[in-house]
Design a protein around this motif. Sequence first.
Motif, PDB file in Angstrom:
ATOM      1  N   ARG A 107      -0.277   6.374 -12.014  1.00 28.32           N
ATOM      2  CA  ARG A 107      -1.060   5.310 -12.637  1.00 28.32           C
ATOM      3  C   ARG A 107      -2.542   5.415 -12.231  1.00 28.32           C
ATOM      4  N   VAL A 108      -2.720   5.620 -10.909  1.00 27.40           N
ATOM      5  CA  VAL A 108      -4.102   5.743 -10.390  1.00 27.40           C
ATOM      6  C   VAL A 108      -4.786   6.962 -11.019  1.00 27.40           C
ATOM      7  N   ALA A 109      -4.014   8.071 -11.004  1.00 34.36           N
ATOM      8  CA  ALA A 109      -4.596   9.304 -11.584  1.00 34.36           C
ATOM      9  C   ALA A 109      -4.942   9.096 -13.051  1.00 34.36           C
ATOM     10  N   PHE A 154       0.809  -1.243   0.000  1.00 38.76           N
ATOM     11  CA  PHE A 154       0.000   0.000   0.000  1.00 38.76           C
ATOM     12  C   PHE A 154       0.826   1.270   0.000  1.00 38.76           C
ATOM     13  N   MET A 187      -5.671   6.316 -14.559  1.00 37.21           N
ATOM     14  CA  MET A 187      -6.863   5.465 -14.681  1.00 37.21           C
ATOM     15  C   MET A 187      -8.141   6.246 -14.399  1.00 37.21           C
ATOM     16  N   LEU A 188      -8.015   7.117 -13.367  1.00 36.82           N
ATOM     17  CA  LEU A 188      -9.197   7.939 -13.067  1.00 36.82           C
ATOM     18  C   LEU A 188      -9.539   8.855 -14.237  1.00 36.82           C
ATOM     19  N   PHE A 248       2.388   4.357  -1.545  1.00 40.55           N
ATOM     20  CA  PHE A 248       2.074   5.196  -2.724  1.00 40.55           C
ATOM     21  C   PHE A 248       3.285   6.005  -3.137  1.00 40.55           C
ATOM     22  N   LYS A 253       5.074   6.964  -9.014  1.00 43.26           N
ATOM     23  CA  LYS A 253       4.667   6.178 -10.193  1.00 43.26           C
ATOM     24  C   LYS A 253       3.261   5.584 -10.057  1.00 43.26           C
ATOM     25  N   SER A 254       3.021   4.981  -8.838  1.00 46.91           N
ATOM     26  CA  SER A 254       1.688   4.393  -8.676  1.00 46.91           C
ATOM     27  C   SER A 254       0.626   5.473  -8.594  1.00 46.91           C
ATOM     28  N   ARG A 255       0.970   6.607  -7.985  1.00 43.06           N
ATOM     29  CA  ARG A 255      -0.018   7.680  -7.922  1.00 43.06           C
ATOM     30  C   ARG A 255      -0.402   8.140  -9.335  1.00 43.06           C
TER      31      ARG A 255
END
Lengths: 85, 565
Positions: free
Chosen positions: B19-21, B10, B23-24, B12, B15-17
């Motif tokens: 990716r999430v952004a 979990f 996708m959103l 953050f 890079k993962s942030r």
Amino acid sequence: MRVFVVLFLLALFGFGIAVMRIEINRSGREISQIQNEVEVKEARNQYLQLEISRLSRPGHIIQIAEEELGMVPAKPHEIVVLEEK
Amino acid sequence: MFRKKGSSPFVFNVKSRMRVAGMLILLAPLCIFVRLFYMQTFLYEEFSSKAERAIYNYLAEDRLRGKILDVNGRELAESVRTHSCGVNKRYVQNKNKTVDFLSQTLGIPKKRILEKWNRASNFFFVAKKIKPDTYIKISQILRTNLGQGLELTPEYERIHPYGASAMDLIGASNSKNLGLSGIEQMYNRELSQDISKKRAKRARRGEIIYDRKLKEELSVANVYLTIDAVAQFYAENALKKEVEAIGAKHGVAIVQEPKTGKILAAASYPVKDGQSLAFQFTYEPGSTFKTIAISSALDAGVVHITDSIDMSGREWKVASTLTVRDNQHKKDFLSIPEIMQLSSNIGAGKIALELGAKNLYYYIKGFGFGTKTDINFNGESKGNLSHFNKWTVVDTATKGYGYGVAVTPIQLINAYSAIANGGTLMQPHIIDRIEYAGGKVDKKSKPVKIRRVLKEETTEIMKKVLQSVVETGSGKHAKIKGYNVAGKTGTAEKLSKEGGYAKRKHIVSFCGFAPVSDPQFTVLVILDDPDKYSFGGTTAAPVFKEIMERLLAMKAVPPDQLDFE
């Protein structure tokens, strides 16, 4: 940076096309309106031309010549054709 | 504060942030895409029809129609675009204001509009064929509240600037620009052009947005007749006066140019749209046909111009069923010119027998009788000429003076024109040319020689004989000062319904040409069934004279008599 420039240019291109399309439609509308006006004016002109034809028909002219102006038709032997110089 | 990378799932990091952004951010277009897919697949019908209504307007089907003009380009029939104004009661917002507006603009009393309003369940026409000025006024308010419920439907008015003149030839067309009779019907294909229904883009207020595809290339043609509107007027005017004066049932007057076969005027009275008696009427010609029989006999050499025919007793028993009498002279012998001048039935009958049935038949056929002239007018009759095999002696003799053969006016005038032009039968024309929108011209009236029917020498003799008929014979009333006129009178009894000939019903006629030295016009006048007994020489010949005088003056034809003062 390069991506932004490309995106900006693409957006500009799209905007340009949109403006052009709006302009084409506006001009098309204007042309149609003008064409309508032309059609109406042509129809009016046609009516006036027909009125000229009506007034210049032989029956009408003969009536005016004989009844209003007291003229009589010339006999064919009374007509002298002048030779063209 | 920060945990090390990889210590927990979990954590953050940047890079993962991203990716999430990402996708959103993609979720929104995805939703749009799914919705669009749904709309495109399942709601296609509903939305496409909505778009159709919002974006496009339809231009109605239309039919353009060309003009019919005389040989000099004077308009005889022309279509003018007009509109009909209708009211759709359901959409009218203020009845009183709308009725007031219509009453003022169209010049129709309010009361009349209200009567129509009350009678109609929903839609009714207030006025038809409204003029362009009125159309502008109404079209300007169509998109306002006052104009709600008003409809302007385009239609055509076929206008004839020369009134009823030549209407028997021109015929009629309807408000949808479709030819119904006469030239209008015969040349409907050339005269009309169908414009198909077209889809056009519309602006917010419904105005059409111009597009090149909307403009259709014009192919509509104008039809020019060989008719001269002035000559037609003279013929119609003179004919009408005489028909009314003598109470005739019908009248026909035709003017032809003998050298070209062109028809300059073809008048019928009373006038019926598209029904020209000049081409459709058949009758037994009587004495005007003597010209055909006698010129044929002269041409065949069976009689000579110096011959005399025995008239003893002025009575000739052809057969037990027929005795021919001449009551108009007291001579025992008549020369051929005298036979024509006095219009002797005995003389013409004897000459026909001398020529013989077979020869007479082929000469008559050669002149164009018994067959259509191919002038190309709907309903043209071919007349009636039976084969000589079926003729008896009586049939041959009576044909010599114009009975037992039915002709049309166009056949007779064309035969006289053949004598006038030196012996050649010409193809008669009523269409001069067809001019297409692109500038292509289809010339229809080139002079076409059908055949030679008489030797030139025969026609010279016949011209003198026919001239003598006008100078000293039955055609005196056709004399024109300064001009040598040739012609022949005709007074024929009509067939009776009970059989035989009716003594009180007859047809009078006169056919001739002028000036004899160089014939410019051939004119035929026929008056059918006058009230009182009258003769071709006293009724038809004066009409011929009036028409011919006007024509000679119109074309300024110089006199061919030297000392006429």
